[in-house]
Structure formats: C-alpha cells, structure tokens
Design an enzyme around this catalytic site. Structure first.
Site, mmCIF file in Angstrom:
data_model
loop_
_atom_site.group_PDB
_atom_site.id
_atom_site.type_symbol
_atom_site.label_atom_id
_atom_site.label_comp_id
_atom_site.label_asym_id
_atom_site.label_seq_id
_atom_site.Cartn_x
_atom_site.Cartn_y
_atom_site.Cartn_z
ATOM 1 N N GLY A 33 0.779 -1.233 0.000
ATOM 2 C CA GLY A 33 0.000 0.000 0.000
ATOM 3 C C GLY A 33 0.806 1.274 0.000
ATOM 4 N N PRO B 272 4.716 -4.765 -0.854
ATOM 5 C CG PRO B 272 6.653 -3.470 -0.966
ATOM 6 C CD PRO B 272 6.103 -4.759 -0.416
ATOM 7 N N GLY B 273 3.608 -3.366 -3.973
ATOM 8 C CA GLY B 273 3.635 -3.519 -5.424
ATOM 9 C C GLY B 273 3.973 -2.180 -6.048
ATOM 10 N NE ARG C 144 -3.340 3.273 -10.859
ATOM 11 C CZ ARG C 144 -3.260 4.442 -10.295
ATOM 12 N NH1 ARG C 144 -2.735 5.458 -10.946
ATOM 13 N NH2 ARG C 144 -3.684 4.615 -9.065
ATOM 14 C CE1 TYR D 172 -9.149 1.685 -8.879
ATOM 15 C CE2 TYR D 172 -7.328 2.019 -10.384
ATOM 16 C CZ TYR D 172 -8.154 1.173 -9.673
ATOM 17 O OH TYR D 172 -7.951 -0.185 -9.752
ATOM 18 C CB CYS E 22 -16.786 4.776 -28.654
ATOM 19 S SG CYS E 22 -15.955 4.530 -30.219
ATOM 20 C CE1 TYR F 157 -2.048 -3.310 -8.505
ATOM 21 C CE2 TYR F 157 -0.965 -1.318 -7.744
ATOM 22 C CZ TYR F 157 -1.365 -2.622 -7.525
ATOM 23 O OH TYR F 157 -1.075 -3.229 -6.349
HETATM 24 N N1 LLP Z 1 -1.185 -7.041 -0.652
HETATM 25 C C1 LLP Z 1 -2.489 -7.203 -0.859
HETATM 26 C C2 LLP Z 1 -3.224 -8.207 -0.088
HETATM 27 C C3 LLP Z 1 -3.155 -6.403 -1.800
HETATM 28 O O1 LLP Z 1 -4.452 -6.550 -1.994
HETATM 29 C C4 LLP Z 1 -2.428 -5.430 -2.540
HETATM 30 C C5 LLP Z 1 -3.080 -4.587 -3.536
HETATM 31 C C6 LLP Z 1 -1.047 -5.323 -2.292
HETATM 32 C C7 LLP Z 1 -0.465 -6.138 -1.335
HETATM 33 C C8 LLP Z 1 -0.188 -4.349 -3.024
HETATM 34 O O2 LLP Z 1 -0.600 -3.029 -2.839
HETATM 35 P P1 LLP Z 1 0.316 -1.821 -3.346
HETATM 36 O O3 LLP Z 1 1.602 -1.854 -2.554
HETATM 37 O O4 LLP Z 1 0.578 -2.012 -4.782
HETATM 38 O O5 LLP Z 1 -0.483 -0.615 -3.076
HETATM 39 N N2 LLP Z 1 -5.466 -1.162 -9.220
HETATM 40 C C9 LLP Z 1 -5.314 -0.186 -8.149
HETATM 41 C C10 LLP Z 1 -4.590 -0.758 -6.956
HETATM 42 C C11 LLP Z 1 -5.228 -2.020 -6.397
HETATM 43 C C12 LLP Z 1 -4.467 -2.615 -5.249
HETATM 44 C C13 LLP Z 1 -5.022 -3.932 -4.854
HETATM 45 N N3 LLP Z 1 -4.331 -4.620 -3.800
HETATM 46 C C14 LLP Z 1 -4.636 1.052 -8.706
HETATM 47 O O6 LLP Z 1 -4.338 1.094 -9.893
HETATM 48 O O7 LLP Z 1 -4.429 2.032 -7.986
#
Ligand code: LLP
Length: 441
Positions: free
Chosen positions: A261, A296-297, A332, A336, A364, A393
């Site tokens: 997150g 983290p992603g 995105r 969002y 479209c 994403y």
């Molecule tokens: N762990 C879990 C259990 C999760 O559900 C997620 C993301 C992460 C880790 C990684 O979160 P991050 O570090 O990337 O924030 N598509 C959306 C974001 C969806 C995130 C879903 N879960 C966007 O484009 O903002």
C-alpha cells in the site's frame, strides 16, 4: 474520495519540475526524454505506439532502498505480483532477494515460472478456489493468508487430503481508514477483506485445532496508494494488541505480514518514504520477536514505467488532444480519476507554450480521458508523449476493448534496451474464438 493528505500546487507542475522529481528521467537537448540511458523516441520508432517502457534500474534501486530501510527488522519483501506481473519484472525482484505475494493460480504459476522458489511465495486473496489451494499446498509455498472461516475449512480439507500441513496466517481487518481512494481501500470493516478484528482470536484458536493447518501468524493490508503513516500506525498497533492477546492464550504467533500500500508521488506530492514506513514497523512491532513481511507492489514498480503514445490529432483549437493510447491500455485515470503526469518526448515540444487541454484516447467512451484541463506544452499531431508512473497497475489492467491489441513492452537497463513483449497481433485477438455452425451463414 478522502481529502488528499498533501497540498496540491496549482497550476500543474511544469515539464521541468516533473522530470526533476524523477531521477530515472532526463530531458536531453538533442535526444529528448531519456529513461535512464535510452532515448524514448528511439524505442517508439522501433516498437511503434502505444508502448510501455520499464526501467530495470529503477526497480532494483527501489527494492534496495526498501530493504535498507527495513534493515535490522527481520523483515522480508514479498513483491505484490498484481502490480506488474511480467516475467522479466519478477526476475528482477527475485534477483534482488524479494519473494512474491500472489493472489491467483495465474500469479502463482508466473512467480514459479520466473524462478521464485515456492518457499518465498505467499498467497493472498479473498476467494481462493479449492483448485488454487490445492496448487498452493502441492507447491509447498511459504504460507496461505486466510481471509475467512470458510476458507480455513476449505484449506484444512485440501491439506489433510494431501497429507500436508500448511502454514497459515489470518488476515485481519483492523477497521482502519487508509485515507485513500474508496475503490482501493481494504481495511475498513465494511470492505470485503479479512477477518473482523473481534473474531480473529477465536478463529486463530480454532485454526490450531484443525488438521492440515498450522497457524503461524497474522496478516493485514489496509489499502493502496497510502501517503501518510498514521493509518499504518493504527493498524499495526491493533495487530500488536492481537499478537499479545493470542500469546496470553498460549498460542504461538511467529509471523506478521504487514501488507503493502505504500504510495508514490504521481504529481508533485512526495511519495511515502520507506524509512518512515520502517520507523512505524519498528515502533509498533519491533519488540515482539516477529518475522515481518511486507508486500508492496506500486512503490517498487510504479515509477519504473512509462506509457509512450503519439498524438493522433487535436480538436477544437487544442481543447482536446487525442492520443493513440487509450483506457484499454491504462485504465487508472478512467477507473480511479487517477492523476498521471504527461510530458512531451521531444525537447522542442517540451518548450512549446503551455496550453490547457483534455488528453483523451480514441475509445468511444467519455471516460477514456487521461487528463482533464491539463496544462502542458501544446503538442500537435505526430508528437510523442510519455504518460509517467505507469509501471504499476498499467499493463496488467489492460484489456482488448475496442479490439485494440495489447501494446508491446520494452525494458531499459542502463543504456541498452530490449523488447520484452511483442505487440499482440490482430489474429491473436480472435484466436481462441470458435464460430459455431448455428451462428449463421
Ligand atoms: N497485498 C495485498 C493483499 C493487496 O491486496 C495489494 C493490492 C497489495 C499487497 C499491493 O498493494 P500496493 O503496494 O501495490 O499498493 N489497481 C489499483 C490498486 C489495487 C491494489 C489492490 N491490492 C490502482 O491502480 O491504484
């Protein structure tokens, strides 16, 4: 949407400011916008547009920065594969010592295909199927993050049938507001995720009685694109409280999966700092003797990617700038209302007078809009632009809507680059389709 936790400067930051805030980018007076050592115009010339470009060095640098910040904490990074699941990206993170957080059979198979050992993989998600749980058990992954009593029973049945004992952590829902966009907040009681905080201790005790299950800890993930530390502090304090309570009941708790997150700066707001995040971990969980995991992603891969696009045409004296990239490539902004900075690639375009336009795609739908009333140098038909911070994403959320093939991907490493995914062919769009006799003709 919650109030932003930072003050937005008006007007939009200039191209120079956007580039200065991103060490992986540079505007060369001749070659134009460079990602590390490679002019983006060169990649666009070879691959065409739209095209994604990722910086390997940015991914490595960010992983190391996070690992450094976590130093002394007995914490491992499990990269959230969902943010960008390309095999080459997974390889880069695995080579840097990260494991993987997966949420589907496909992600688990990708992680294994990229060479990530099963023992470095954790499986999250609110609706894992029996088939997926079976794969997790047979592969022998590090842990399954359990999100409900029903799932616990399913896994117990699967693991017992296979004669295995699966380490599990219970994902708790701490009922904390992460202060992020409503569609990506996950830690509130009315979100579908996790086990209600008040039920967690009893379920943990129940898990310890189940065949095939070894409860080893807890997990939580409160949302995505979190730019402040307070929600983390609140959530981890609750987790620490639960760990102490479980131990008082004589239950062993060894691991805490702290989720992901961590937010990045999409505009000119500062991204979250890994040292600040690590400081919160230290303060709230540091003295519990736990093995910590973070997943983290976005923070690792978001700033590493750009989406290159060409201006198809402009309309209404520049009121609309129509790109050849669209919401099917990068959803995105449509989904969002996300802000993505957009900068011209040519050094001449970058100095053009600023104009206020809607930057849109050709699909479209009115939602196919990358930016509304954006102030940026006036770009005309044929100009190339880069949509920034699209490494997370981005490509993973693409679709073939409007029969638009998946865009190619290039990977830059220093001053070399290579194609890591070819542009999808038109034939590939329908290759799995079957036209039955009764459909006519
Ligand atoms: N762990 C879990 C259990 C999760 O559900 C997620 C993301 C992460 C880790 C990684 O979160 P991050 O570090 O990337 O924030 N598509 C959306 C974001 C969806 C995130 C879903 N879960 C966007 O484009 O903002």
């Amino acid at each position: 949407m919650a109030e932003p936790a930072y003050a937005l400067n008006e007007p939009d930051p200039s191209v120079q400011e956007l580039i200065a805030a991103r060490p992986q980018l540079r505007m060369d007076a001749q070659a134009g916008l460079m990602l590390d050592g490679v002019p983006l115009a060169r990649i666009a010339a070879e691959l065409g547009t739209p095209a994604w470009v990722y910086s390997a060095e940015t991914m490595r640098t960010r992983l190391h920065a996070l690992q450094d910040a976590l130093g002394g904490l007995n914490a491992d990074v499990h990269y959230a594969v969902k943010a960008n699941d390309h095999l080459a990206v997974l390889r880069i993170f695995a080579a840097g010592g990260a494991g993987a957080d997966v949420v589907s059979e496909g992600e688990l198979r990708r992680a294994r295909q990229a060479g990530i050992p099963a023992s470095h993989i954790v499986f999250s998600g609110v609706g894992k199927t029996v088939r997926e749980l079976t794969l997790a058990v047979t592969e022998g992954i590090a842990q399954v993050n359990i999100e409900s009593p029903a799932e616990l029973d399913m896994l117990s049945a699967v693991a017992s049938r296979l004669g295995r004992v699966m380490p599990v952590v219970l994902r708790i829902n701490p009922d904390v507001d992460a202060g992020t966009h409503a569609k990506i907040t996950t830690g509130k009681a009315d979100n579908k995720f996790g086990i209600p905080f008040d039920d967690a201790a009893d379920l943990y005790a129940y898990a310890a009685t189940l065949p095939g299950i070894a409860p080893v800890g807890l997990a939580l993930h409160i949302g995505s694109q979190i730019l402040t530390l307070a929600p983390y502090r609140a959530a981890y304090q609750r987790a620490a409280e639960l760990v102490r309570g479980l131990r008082e009941r004589g239950l062993a708790v060894e691991r805490l999966d702290c989720g992901g997150g961590i937010g990045i700066g999409y505009r000119d707001e500062p991204g979250a700092s890994p040292t600040g995040f690590a400081g919160v971990l230290r303060a709230t969980l540091g003295n519990l003797g736990l093995k910590l995991m973070v997943e983290p992603g976005r923070w690792l891969v978001g700033p590493a990617g750009v989406l290159l696009s060409e201006v198809v045409l402009t309309k209404g004296d520049g009121r609309f700038v129509v790109l050849d990239a669209a919401m099917n490539d990068l959803i995105r902004p449509a989904m969002y209302d996300a802000y993505h900075a957009i900068v011209p690639i040519s050094p001449v375009d970058a100095l053009a007078p600023v104009r206020q336009s809607d930057i849109v795609g050709p699909i479209c739908e009115t939602g196919d809009t990358f930016a509304r009333s954006r102030r940026l140098p006036a770009v005309e038909a044929g100009a190339l632009v880069a949509i920034l911070d699209a490494g997370a994403y981005g490509a993973v959320m693409s679709s073939a809507y409007n029969a638009r093939p998946a865009a190619p991907i290039a990977l830059v490493d220093g001053d070399r680059w290579t194609t890591i995914r070819a542009r999808q062919s038109y034939e590939a769009l329908w290759t799995n389709e079957i036209v039955p006799d009764f459909s006519g003709g």
